[in-house]
Design an enzyme around this catalytic site. Structure first.
Site, PDB file in Angstrom:
ATOM      1  N   ASP A  78       0.851  -1.200   0.000  1.00 47.47           N
ATOM      2  CA  ASP A  78       0.000   0.000   0.000  1.00 47.47           C
ATOM      3  C   ASP A  78       0.882   1.244   0.000  1.00 47.47           C
ATOM      4  O   ASP A  78       2.027   1.211   0.468  1.00 47.47           O
ATOM      5  CB  ASP A  78      -0.857   0.047   1.278  1.00 47.47           C
TER       6      ASP A  78
ATOM      7  N   ARG B 130      -1.188  -0.619  -8.466  1.00 46.06           N
ATOM      8  CA  ARG B 130      -2.567  -0.213  -8.177  1.00 46.06           C
ATOM      9  C   ARG B 130      -2.611   1.311  -8.311  1.00 46.06           C
ATOM     10  O   ARG B 130      -1.762   1.994  -7.737  1.00 46.06           O
ATOM     11  CB  ARG B 130      -2.947  -0.612  -6.750  1.00 46.06           C
TER      12      ARG B 130
END
Ligand SMILES: Cc1cc2nc3c(=O)[nH]c(=O)nc-3n(C[C@H](O)[C@H](O)[C@H](O)COP(=O)(O)OP(=O)(O)OC[C@H]3O[C@@H](n4cnc5c(N)ncnc54)[C@H](O)[C@@H]3O)c2cc1C
Length: 303
Positions: A127, A178
């Site tokens: 992340d 992402r």
């Protein structure tokens, strides 16, 4: 009423709200406090045609013990996912793995988890946190990619630097990315702050990733305009299903999610779980008036 004032009014009483009430607000977004809850949620999502990614809740570990606890939970999760044949990978915040107090420890722990995932043929997503750690996060990602293919990272469209970051990942042929707008409030010297600019940046970066030959793109958004743009881009550039997936948060945008799955798009749901759900929820509520508004709306619309 001005948004800032409304935010303050919503946030001020939060510390006095009983945990049970916060749980009522949060449970739609959190898959329980333990792995069993996460497995069940993932199984249900898989049955609906969605893959998943688990996130052990927790940020900013401050001790080795906390890092080891988080690491062990990820290792256990990867084993459980494999044993139960679930379609699910893992998403990890580096601050959880000690990034802010010991970069070497963080790297080692992350590598342990990535190696374990690799043994199960699984994948780990790093992340992206706030801009103070963007460079170090990308450095760690690049270093890991020298030895491991089963790891990817995240780019935030709100940051001015993201176009260059993507280009450097494309040049190194490690663009397993992402793409999201970015949840952290960033200074305007380094970030777009106007929602339309963040959106435009998102669209440009998505095209850059696809046209630049990114290995795989996680299209992480619930924004109907961006989903529509992504669908049109996938169609226009004839992007194969192996090269992208839509990604959404648990409990959010169920209608768009169901439509995308019905139309045959790969879609992954982000599944946060863990004992630290309360701290996570409070932080999110404090940081993001938008989420507070969503939660309040959900209180009245929950079925
Ligand atoms: C799978 C996934 C992974 C992510 N990983 C990261 C990361 O690593 N780093 C990072 O900085 N950010 C991450 N984010 C958060 C992201 O950056 C955005 O802050 C968030 O997705 C909201 O932006 P949006 O594109 O959905 O558009 P928005 O315009 O914010 O939202 C569009 C619509 O979606 C709905 N919605 C959006 N968020 C919520 C919510 N929380 N609760 C209820 N409804 C909501 C609302 O209906 C809203 O109108 C991630 C998001 C997703 C979906």
């Amino acid at each position: 009423m001005p948004a800032k004032l409304l935010h303050r009014l919503l946030i001020a009483p939060l510390p006095y709200v009983p945990q049970s009430v916060v749980w009522q607000m949060s449970r739609r977004y959190v898959a329980g406090t333990n792995l069993d809850g996460a497995y069940k949620t993932v199984r249900d999502l898989n049955a609906l045609g969605c893959s998943a990614t688990v996130d052990v809740l927790g940020e900013d570990s401050t001790s080795l013990a906390e890092v080891e606890t988080a690491r062990d939970l990820y290792l256990e999760a990867l084993t459980g996912v494999s044993e139960q044949l679930l379609d699910c990978n893992a998403s990890i915040k580096l601050s959880d793995m000690g990034l802010r107090f010991d970069t070497d420890l963080c790297y080692q722990v992350l590598e342990t988890i990535v190696e374990s995932a690799g043994r199960y043929g699984n994948f780990v997503r790093i992340d992206m946190e706030d801009s103070s750690v963007t460079s170090i996060t990308l450095d760690i990602y690049r270093k890991l990619r020298e030895e491991h293919e089963n790891v990817g990272t995240v780019i935030q469209s709100c940051l001015h630097r993201s176009k260059d970051d993507i280009q450097s990942l494309l040049d190194a042929d490690i663009a397993h990315v992402r793409l999201c707008k970015g949840i952290y409030v960033e200074p305007q010297e380094i970030a777009y702050t106007d929602p339309d600019d963040i959106r435009q940046s998102y669209q440009d970066l998505l095209v850059q990733l696809f046209e630049g030959g990114a290995t795989k793109v996680g299209i992480a958004t619930h924004d109907p305009l961006l989903v529509e743009h992504a669908e049109a881009t996938i169609e226009r550039l004839k992007i194969d299903k192996t090269r992208y997936e839509f990604q959404m948060l648990l409990g959010v945008a169920g209608t768009i999610r169901a439509r995308l799955v019905a139309e045959g798009h790969p879609l992954r749901v982000y599944v946060p779980f863990g004992e630290r759900w309360h701290a996570y929820s409070m932080r999110r509520l404090r940081e993001n008036p938008g989420i507070a508004m969503h939660i309040i709306r959900n209180l009245f619309t929950r079925s």
